[in-house]
Write a protein that holds these residues in place. Sequence first.
Motif, PDB file in Angstrom:
ATOM      1  N   SER A  98      68.777  40.821  18.537  1.00 16.99           N
ATOM      2  CA  SER A  98      69.888  40.148  17.859  1.00 16.99           C
ATOM      3  C   SER A  98      69.657  38.649  17.714  1.00 16.99           C
ATOM      4  CB  SER A  98      71.195  40.401  18.622  1.00 16.99           C
ATOM      5  OG  SER A  98      71.528  41.770  18.613  1.00 16.99           O
ATOM      6  N   MET A  99      69.239  37.998  18.800  1.00 19.65           N
ATOM      7  CA  MET A  99      69.010  36.557  18.720  1.00 19.65           C
ATOM      8  C   MET A  99      67.853  36.219  17.777  1.00 19.65           C
ATOM      9  SD  MET A  99      71.476  35.247  20.289  1.00 19.65           S
ATOM     10  CE  MET A  99      70.916  33.563  20.047  1.00 19.65           C
ATOM     11  N   PRO A 100      66.694  36.882  17.870  1.00 19.84           N
ATOM     12  CA  PRO A 100      65.649  36.608  16.887  1.00 19.84           C
ATOM     13  C   PRO A 100      66.096  36.878  15.450  1.00 19.84           C
ATOM     14  CG  PRO A 100      64.712  37.753  18.760  1.00 19.84           C
ATOM     15  CD  PRO A 100      66.206  37.773  18.945  1.00 19.84           C
ATOM     16  N   ALA A 101      66.956  37.877  15.238  1.00 21.21           N
ATOM     17  CA  ALA A 101      67.446  38.157  13.889  1.00 21.21           C
ATOM     18  C   ALA A 101      68.221  36.967  13.337  1.00 21.21           C
ATOM     19  CB  ALA A 101      68.319  39.409  13.898  1.00 21.21           C
ATOM     20  N   CYS A 102      68.970  36.285  14.203  1.00 23.56           N
ATOM     21  CA  CYS A 102      69.679  35.078  13.755  1.00 23.56           C
ATOM     22  C   CYS A 102      68.689  34.043  13.233  1.00 23.56           C
ATOM     23  CB  CYS A 102      70.471  34.472  14.905  1.00 23.56           C
ATOM     24  SG  CYS A 102      71.867  35.462  15.498  1.00 23.56           S
ATOM     25  N   TYR A 103      67.522  33.956  13.875  1.00 24.43           N
ATOM     26  CA  TYR A 103      66.530  32.954  13.502  1.00 24.43           C
ATOM     27  C   TYR A 103      65.781  33.343  12.229  1.00 24.43           C
ATOM     28  CZ  TYR A 103      67.279  32.147  18.504  1.00 24.43           C
ATOM     29  OH  TYR A 103      67.842  31.964  19.753  1.00 24.43           O
ATOM     30  N   LEU A 104      65.926  34.594  11.792  1.00 26.91           N
ATOM     31  CA  LEU A 104      65.303  35.045  10.551  1.00 26.91           C
ATOM     32  C   LEU A 104      66.083  34.610   9.322  1.00 26.91           C
ATOM     33  CD1 LEU A 104      64.266  38.654  11.597  1.00 26.91           C
ATOM     34  CD2 LEU A 104      62.705  36.857  10.822  1.00 26.91           C
ATOM     35  N   VAL A 105      67.266  34.068   9.505  1.00 19.46           N
ATOM     36  CA  VAL A 105      68.078  33.557   8.404  1.00 19.46           C
ATOM     37  C   VAL A 105      67.924  32.041   8.409  1.00 19.46           C
ATOM     38  CG1 VAL A 105      70.386  33.454   7.391  1.00 19.46           C
ATOM     39  CG2 VAL A 105      69.665  35.496   8.663  1.00 19.46           C
ATOM     40  N   PRO A 106      67.128  31.478   7.508  1.00 21.26           N
ATOM     41  CA  PRO A 106      66.791  30.050   7.593  1.00 21.26           C
ATOM     42  C   PRO A 106      67.980  29.111   7.701  1.00 21.26           C
ATOM     43  CG  PRO A 106      65.345  31.127   6.031  1.00 21.26           C
ATOM     44  CD  PRO A 106      66.365  32.152   6.435  1.00 21.26           C
ATOM     45  N   HIS A 107      69.046  29.354   6.931  1.00 16.37           N
ATOM     46  CA  HIS A 107      70.165  28.402   7.015  1.00 16.37           C
ATOM     47  C   HIS A 107      70.915  28.536   8.340  1.00 16.37           C
ATOM     48  CE1 HIS A 107      72.304  31.913   5.155  1.00 16.37           C
ATOM     49  NE2 HIS A 107      73.279  31.527   5.952  1.00 16.37           N
ATOM     50  N   SER A 255      61.087  30.019   8.544  1.00 17.70           N
ATOM     51  CA  SER A 255      61.552  28.630   8.540  1.00 17.70           C
ATOM     52  C   SER A 255      61.004  27.938   9.780  1.00 17.70           C
ATOM     53  CB  SER A 255      63.079  28.546   8.528  1.00 17.70           C
ATOM     54  OG  SER A 255      63.618  28.995   9.762  1.00 17.70           O
ATOM     55  N   PRO A 256      60.761  26.625   9.718  1.00 18.01           N
ATOM     56  CA  PRO A 256      60.303  25.899  10.909  1.00 18.01           C
ATOM     57  C   PRO A 256      61.304  25.997  12.052  1.00 18.01           C
ATOM     58  CG  PRO A 256      60.025  24.565   8.933  1.00 18.01           C
ATOM     59  CD  PRO A 256      60.839  25.750   8.535  1.00 18.01           C
ATOM     60  N   GLU A 257      62.609  25.954  11.713  1.00 16.69           N
ATOM     61  CA  GLU A 257      63.630  26.037  12.759  1.00 16.69           C
ATOM     62  C   GLU A 257      63.613  27.402  13.433  1.00 16.69           C
ATOM     63  OE1 GLU A 257      64.836  23.034   9.709  1.00 16.69           O
ATOM     64  OE2 GLU A 257      64.224  25.146   9.618  1.00 16.69           O
ATOM     65  N   GLY A 258      63.412  28.463  12.633  1.00 12.55           N
ATOM     66  CA  GLY A 258      63.350  29.802  13.210  1.00 12.55           C
ATOM     67  C   GLY A 258      62.189  29.949  14.177  1.00 12.55           C
ATOM     68  N   VAL A 259      61.042  29.370  13.815  1.00 10.51           N
ATOM     69  CA  VAL A 259      59.875  29.413  14.694  1.00 10.51           C
ATOM     70  C   VAL A 259      60.149  28.666  15.991  1.00 10.51           C
ATOM     71  CG1 VAL A 259      57.490  28.615  14.950  1.00 10.51           C
ATOM     72  CG2 VAL A 259      58.221  29.718  12.821  1.00 10.51           C
ATOM     73  N   GLN A 260      60.751  27.479  15.876  1.00  6.59           N
ATOM     74  CA  GLN A 260      61.032  26.676  17.064  1.00  6.59           C
ATOM     75  C   GLN A 260      62.003  27.387  18.004  1.00  6.59           C
ATOM     76  OE1 GLN A 260      63.234  23.125  16.287  1.00  6.59           O
ATOM     77  NE2 GLN A 260      63.057  22.332  18.370  1.00  6.59           N
ATOM     78  N   LEU A 261      63.068  27.937  17.446  1.00  4.93           N
ATOM     79  CA  LEU A 261      64.072  28.603  18.278  1.00  4.93           C
ATOM     80  C   LEU A 261      63.491  29.856  18.937  1.00  4.93           C
ATOM     81  CD1 LEU A 261      67.147  28.245  15.894  1.00  4.93           C
ATOM     82  CD2 LEU A 261      66.695  26.943  17.973  1.00  4.93           C
ATOM     83  N   THR A 262      62.654  30.580  18.216  1.00  6.54           N
ATOM     84  CA  THR A 262      62.031  31.772  18.790  1.00  6.54           C
ATOM     85  C   THR A 262      61.096  31.391  19.931  1.00  6.54           C
ATOM     86  OG1 THR A 262      62.153  32.886  16.645  1.00  6.54           O
ATOM     87  CG2 THR A 262      60.648  33.816  18.284  1.00  6.54           C
ATOM     88  N   ARG A 263      60.355  30.307  19.747  1.00  9.48           N
ATOM     89  CA  ARG A 263      59.463  29.847  20.810  1.00  9.48           C
ATOM     90  C   ARG A 263      60.267  29.510  22.070  1.00  9.48           C
ATOM     91  NH1 ARG A 263      57.890  25.239  18.919  1.00  9.48           N
ATOM     92  NH2 ARG A 263      56.478  26.207  17.422  1.00  9.48           N
ATOM     93  N   GLN A 264      61.399  28.831  21.883  1.00  5.68           N
ATOM     94  CA  GLN A 264      62.249  28.509  23.029  1.00  5.68           C
ATOM     95  C   GLN A 264      62.734  29.767  23.726  1.00  5.68           C
ATOM     96  OE1 GLN A 264      65.345  26.089  21.274  1.00  5.68           O
ATOM     97  NE2 GLN A 264      64.332  24.193  21.869  1.00  5.68           N
ATOM     98  N   TRP A 297      56.928  36.013  10.652  1.00  3.56           N
ATOM     99  CA  TRP A 297      57.730  34.897  10.141  1.00  3.56           C
ATOM    100  C   TRP A 297      58.180  33.979  11.273  1.00  3.56           C
ATOM    101  CZ3 TRP A 297      61.331  38.094   6.407  1.00  3.56           C
ATOM    102  CH2 TRP A 297      60.626  38.352   5.213  1.00  3.56           C
ATOM    103  N   LEU A 298      58.477  34.581  12.427  1.00  4.73           N
ATOM    104  CA  LEU A 298      58.954  33.811  13.575  1.00  4.73           C
ATOM    105  C   LEU A 298      57.806  33.304  14.445  1.00  4.73           C
ATOM    106  CD1 LEU A 298      61.972  36.086  14.612  1.00  4.73           C
ATOM    107  CD2 LEU A 298      62.073  33.908  13.388  1.00  4.73           C
ATOM    108  N   ASP A 299      56.582  33.594  14.034  1.00  2.00           N
ATOM    109  CA  ASP A 299      55.388  33.158  14.770  1.00  2.00           C
ATOM    110  C   ASP A 299      55.383  33.701  16.196  1.00  2.00           C
ATOM    111  OD1 ASP A 299      52.941  31.950  14.857  1.00  2.00           O
ATOM    112  OD2 ASP A 299      53.688  29.954  15.372  1.00  2.00           O
ATOM    113  N   VAL A 300      55.814  34.954  16.353  1.00  2.00           N
ATOM    114  CA  VAL A 300      55.790  35.610  17.666  1.00  2.00           C
ATOM    115  C   VAL A 300      54.351  35.957  17.999  1.00  2.00           C
ATOM    116  CG1 VAL A 300      56.556  37.607  19.010  1.00  2.00           C
ATOM    117  CG2 VAL A 300      58.107  36.547  17.347  1.00  2.00           C
TER     118      VAL A 300
END
Length: 388
Positions: A98-107, A255-264, A297-300
């Motif tokens: 669920s949380m990674p799915a949120c990061y898949l929506v760039p906005h 999105s860059p933000e999605g990658v960053q949040l997933t890394r965190q 996309w999330l650079d997992v």
Amino acid sequence: MSYTDTSMDALRQSGDELADATVAALFERGEMGSFNTLMRFFSTAGAPVPEGLPDVAREYLRATSAPPAWVDWEEMERARLFFIDNNVHIATALSFASMPACYLVPHVAKLLSTTHGLDYPSTRMAATGQFTVYLMRPDAFEAGSRFLPAAQKVRLLHASIRHHLRREGRWDVEASGVPICQEDMIGGQMFFSMLVLDSLHRLGIHMSHEGAEAYYYAWRVVGAMLGVDQDAVPENLDDARRFLDRYMIRHMGPSPEGVQLTRQLIELYEDVVPGTLLDPVVPALVRYLVGDTCADWLDVPGSPAWDTAVKAVPHLLGVLETIEDRSPLGAWALDRLGHLTTMFELSSLTRGRVMHYAVPEHLRKEYGVPDAPSRTRRWTPPAATLAP
């Protein structure tokens, strides 16, 4: 219910009228600081409203103090039993799907980054888990519950974010719609309900159709209490599939933000897992649950060995479910293990602060609710839909 790009575009133009008006009035009158201070002491339903609370806030709390009149309490109790039976699996799905799915929506990922909501991801993850637990307690809608105040505060938090982003010019409403708009609120409801059920299915967890529908229904109630337009929200799992498919086709991407949040997120759970040997399990589980395209996309990080090994999880869970079904002692032992695992996760996320996460088993008898339904009837997700 049918959803079109036109109807969903319209949902992007509206927020939550009641909460937005409340927050706007508080800021306009310079009362937000005192409101936040007083609200720290308002944590249980039925408690006296703090003295000195601004009138507009007092009226908001009164208007949002009760669940919708249409709530089916038997269905809510079925949802509670479903949660009791699957609490660890649900926590896994929330964390790694669920949380990674949120990061898949760039906005959405951009909004989370803009508001610094995930600078401390453990806080958000613990809050999400605790909110779900509050919802699934038998006293969730009664005096003394912590769910109702939590829902009231989350609704105001969303309105505050909308207020700040628009006032400070940090959000392009023309391009992205209202921040935390109705479409995104319904999308979030889908992530925490439909995607959880999809993930449980992918993990091989046996669920009855009734249990799955009840769990989704509980999140419909949550949506109503968080200001979701009930004329637009999907009423059942089939409608939920249609909405979710169109929402993701409309918005998902890298999105860059999605990658960053997933890394965190991954680093957070790698810290929770003792030692370093099993650290690769975290990205492997994320990749398994969201799929390779979304994971890329999330650079997992990918690991051929671990990505293959994690596919054995459904078989392992199937063995454990067989033990649980055939042995009362095994069921008790697995329930205790699940409880301890969940408590360990939450205590790790909150750096040792105790959070009451599990609902005691004795509540089934106390409330006269029958045992969980047989696992022999398996829920299967509604078929995927394609946008015309």
